[in-house]
Design an enzyme around this catalytic site. Structure first.
Site, PDB file in Angstrom:
ATOM      1  N   LYS A 291      38.208  23.291  26.191  1.00 21.18           N
ATOM      2  CA  LYS A 291      38.336  23.322  27.956  1.00 21.18           C
ATOM      3  C   LYS A 291      37.786  22.023  27.463  1.00 21.18           C
ATOM      4  O   LYS A 291      36.993  21.095  28.097  1.00 21.18           O
ATOM      5  CB  LYS A 291      37.246  24.646  28.045  1.00 21.18           C
ATOM      6  CG  LYS A 291      37.420  24.438  29.537  1.00 21.18           C
ATOM      7  CD  LYS A 291      37.056  25.932  29.780  1.00 21.18           C
ATOM      8  CE  LYS A 291      37.592  26.138  31.641  1.00 21.18           C
ATOM      9  NZ  LYS A 291      36.814  27.582  32.080  1.00 21.18           N
ATOM     10  N   GLU A 377      35.902  45.493  33.609  1.00 17.41           N
ATOM     11  CA  GLU A 377      35.436  45.779  35.017  1.00 17.41           C
ATOM     12  C   GLU A 377      35.171  47.271  34.398  1.00 17.41           C
ATOM     13  O   GLU A 377      34.690  47.549  35.363  1.00 17.41           O
ATOM     14  CB  GLU A 377      36.586  45.420  36.143  1.00 17.41           C
ATOM     15  CG  GLU A 377      36.382  44.141  36.120  1.00 17.41           C
ATOM     16  CD  GLU A 377      37.558  43.410  35.648  1.00 17.41           C
ATOM     17  OE1 GLU A 377      37.575  41.849  35.481  1.00 17.41           O
ATOM     18  OE2 GLU A 377      38.066  43.770  34.386  1.00 17.41           O
ATOM     19  N   ARG A 405      39.731  46.828  40.130  1.00 15.21           N
ATOM     20  CA  ARG A 405      40.427  47.058  38.706  1.00 15.21           C
ATOM     21  C   ARG A 405      39.660  48.259  37.998  1.00 15.21           C
ATOM     22  O   ARG A 405      40.231  49.393  36.840  1.00 15.21           O
ATOM     23  CB  ARG A 405      40.300  46.537  37.409  1.00 15.21           C
ATOM     24  CG  ARG A 405      41.569  45.076  38.380  1.00 15.21           C
ATOM     25  CD  ARG A 405      41.277  43.365  37.082  1.00 15.21           C
ATOM     26  NE  ARG A 405      41.406  43.618  35.991  1.00 15.21           N
ATOM     27  CZ  ARG A 405      42.433  43.388  35.424  1.00 15.21           C
ATOM     28  NH1 ARG A 405      41.352  42.108  35.480  1.00 15.21           N
ATOM     29  NH2 ARG A 405      42.744  43.052  34.144  1.00 15.21           N
TER      30      ARG A 405
END
Length: 638
Positions: A291, A377, A405
């Site tokens: 990254k 979640e 969600r």
């Protein structure tokens, strides 16, 4: 090899090769020897573009080579390329005909922060939430087969996104239906594999080759006729792969696993993708990337450089900054530590949003009571339910749009059992440049219909702190929803005093109009109250409502106006109207909130103005309604 840059260019860099690759079709005309320099130019162009607009940063830098390789090998957009989440899709936008519009990124009427089907044929699936790519690409692969098409489907998913159950559901389903598709795992945090080198790159080329695949299938046919021989060979192959590559899990699920390979090695990427392109069945390619690759500060600190703000011109005058109070997330983080100090039963749970929800200090001070469940979640909510069953006091820190969600778990696992779980719901309302996928537009609507739920909307930082305490001590599920960013810098009381449940506060007394505010539009409502001599009420509670005050206001005012940064349909205003209807009270009402449409990305102030939730919009709407009421009364006279 990729060049490393140390600062963001303020002048557009010279990019002679990128200039010839405005679309994937043009990209595919380049020679492979030119692609390394193309990657360097694309990386520098991305640095310049995001420096001009702000936006997601580190993830895009990490997939420069992968983006080039995918568009080079596959016939996009006919071949369907699906990005997970979309934080890393800026290089994809630049290479798919949108480079000239990158200056409009995340601005009103400009390019979206994430892939969107309406924006480009190359954006095959709109994203924003995590872990959807494999399911979507699988659906596309099945559709292609049913339509008799040979087009390919490719899903690019980050290692973090594989923590969500939805990704594993799709991984489990694809082999069952024999889907011809490719999943590319972008392992950018070394969370699965730490060692990538010449041996693994060499093995990837061998294992993905047609020669190996043909030998494997031929051996299967021969050995399957000998009792036990194929099983021994299969176990030997699995053992060899398991010793050399970390793909046993995916192989057991039924995927042909290749990797890990260096995601910044363009020749290896292209060779491997070419080998895998025409293989039948579900294929899984594991690439390891860094990254922030190519920008030294982002490589050193990928969390800080996940996204950046727009760079101001060097000679721009420095405007004096108004003293700003803490962000609402900071208020929550401080309250969480204070309450944890006071009550050892408290636990803090987050689905991979430690920094965003400001749980850093809590995680350091109370590591045994801090739980980051990754992008999961549903698990976060049911985990909290299990803790509450055993007498703990879980606090779930979650974004409004992410709680959607886990709605089934909120109802079935928490609310039906009336468990003591507090939901600290961040990013409620409009969130600005990230757009509708991240806007918390519906939480009041989907929360207030749940029996036994306590729902609160703070108007400032101190109210928020007290509401968190109120919800924490409430016997049953409770929610405090608060926006992104800073509040009005209200003085914060240091204690942990709760509020009286269901009690609103009249902030201004006025004439025939009453403004009922649910949340942070209180400051705007007070401005309008002064202009129109209106009563202004901080309602505080969406559920339960202050019914006594509503009865009083209905008898002393000619118009009630509800104000909320939530969908008007089914929101707090609807709750007020339902109550008055149940009491047989007939009174003109005006509901101000988010319209029945998705509000497109722009600056938060622009979005609020568009929805009529700034002071000017509220005042104009009230004056218009008063004029209509006046006309109606006039026409009713004999």
């Amino acid at each position: 090899m990729p060049k490393t840059f140390h600062e963001i260019p303020r002048v557009r860099p010279a990019t002679p090769i990128l200039d010839r690759a405005a679309t994937p079709e043009q990209l595919r005309r380049l020679g492979e020897a030119e692609l390394e320099e193309l990657a360097n130019e694309l990386r520098q162009d991305l640095l310049f573009s995001v420096g001009q607009t702000g936006g997601h940063f580190g993830a895009g830098l990490g997939v420069i080579e992968l983006t080039i390789a995918l568009h080079y090998v596959y016939d996009t957009p006919d071949d369907r390329l699906v990005w997970d989440v979309g934080h890393q899709a800026y290089p994809h936008k630049i290479l798919t005909g949108r480079r000239a519009r990158m200056a409009s990124l995340r601005q009103k009427d400009g390019l979206a922060a994430f892939p969107r089907r309406s924006e480009s044929a190359y954006d095959t699936f709109g994203v924003g939430h995590s872990s959807t790519s494999i399911s979507a690409a699988l659906g596309m692969a099945i559709a292609a087969r049913l339509q008799g098409s040979k087009r390919k489907s490719i899903a690019v998913i980050g290692d973090g996104a594989l923590t969500a159950g939805m990704a594993f559901e799709a991984l489990n389903h694809a082999p069952e239906v024999g889907a011809n598709m490719l999943v590319v795992l972008n392992d950018n945090d070394m969370s699965i594999s730490r060692n990538v080198g010449g041996l693994s790159n060499y093995l990837a080329k061998i294992l993905s080759s047609r020669t190996y695949s043909s030998m494997r299938e031929g051996s299967k046919k021969i050995l399957s006729r000998l009792p036990g021989a194929w099983e021994i060979a299969r176990r030997t192959e699995e053992y060899a792969k398991g010793m050399l590559v970390p793909g046993t899990l995916f192989e057991e699920l039924g995927w042909n696993y290749i990797g890990p390979i260096d995601g910044h090695d363009l020749p290896t990427l292209i060779a491997t993708l070419r080998n895998m392109r025409d293989l039948d069945g579900p294929q899984f390619l594991h690439v390891v990337t860094k990254k922030g690759k190519g920008f030294a500060p982002a490589e050193a600190d990928p969390i800080t450089w996940h996204a950046i703000s727009k760079l101001e011109p060097v000679d721009a005058p420095v405007a004096p900054k108004k003293p700003a109070g803490p962000k609402y997330s900071n208020v929550f983080g401080q309250w969480l530590c204070d309450m944890a100090e006071a009550d050892p039963r408290l636990t803090g749970i987050t689905p991979a949003m430690k920094e965003g929800s400001d749980l850093v200090a809590f995680s350091e001070r109370f590591p045994q009571r801090y739980f980051d469940v990754a992008i999961a979640e549903q698990h976060a909510v049911t985990l909290a339910a299990g803790m509450a069953c055993e007498g703990m006091k879980p606090v779930v820190a979650i974004y409004s749009t992410f709680l959607q969600r886990a709605y089934d778990q909120l109802i079935h696992d928490v609310a039906v059992q009336n468990l003591d779980v507090l939901f600290a719901i961040d990013r409620a309302g409009l969130v600005g440049e990230d757009g509708p996928t991240h806007a918390g537009s519906f939480d009041l609507s989907y929360l207030r219909c749940i029996p036994g739920m306590l729902v609160m909307t703070p108007s400032d930082e101190n109210e928020m702190r007290r509401m968190l305490t109120t919800g924490y001590h409430f016997e049953g599920p409770a929610a405090v929803r608060y926006p992104r960013g800073s509040g009005p810098n209200a003085p914060i009381e240091p204690g942990l005093a709760p509020l009286e449940i269901g009690k609103a506060v009249t902030r201004r007394r006025g004439g025939k109009v009453a403004l009922l505010v649910f949340g942070v539009q209180l400051a705007e409502a007070l401005q309008v109250g002064e202009a129109l001599d209106a009563t202004v009420v901080d309602m505080r509670f969406v559920k339960p409502l202050d019914e006594a005050l509503l009865r009083q206001l209905a008898t002393s005012h000619e118009l009630l106006v509800t104000i909320e940064e939530n969908s008007v349909m089914g929101g707090a205003g609807s709750a007020v109207a339902e109550f008055l209807a149940g009491e047989a009270i007939v009174l003109p009402m005006l509901h101000l909130g988010l319209p029945d449409q998705y509000v497109e990305h722009a600056k938060p102030s622009e979005m609020l103005a568009e929805c009529g939730l700034d002071a000017a919009g509220i005042e104009a709407a009230v004056r218009q309604r008063l004029a209509l009421l006046g006309n109606a009364r006039g026409s009713a006279r004999p």
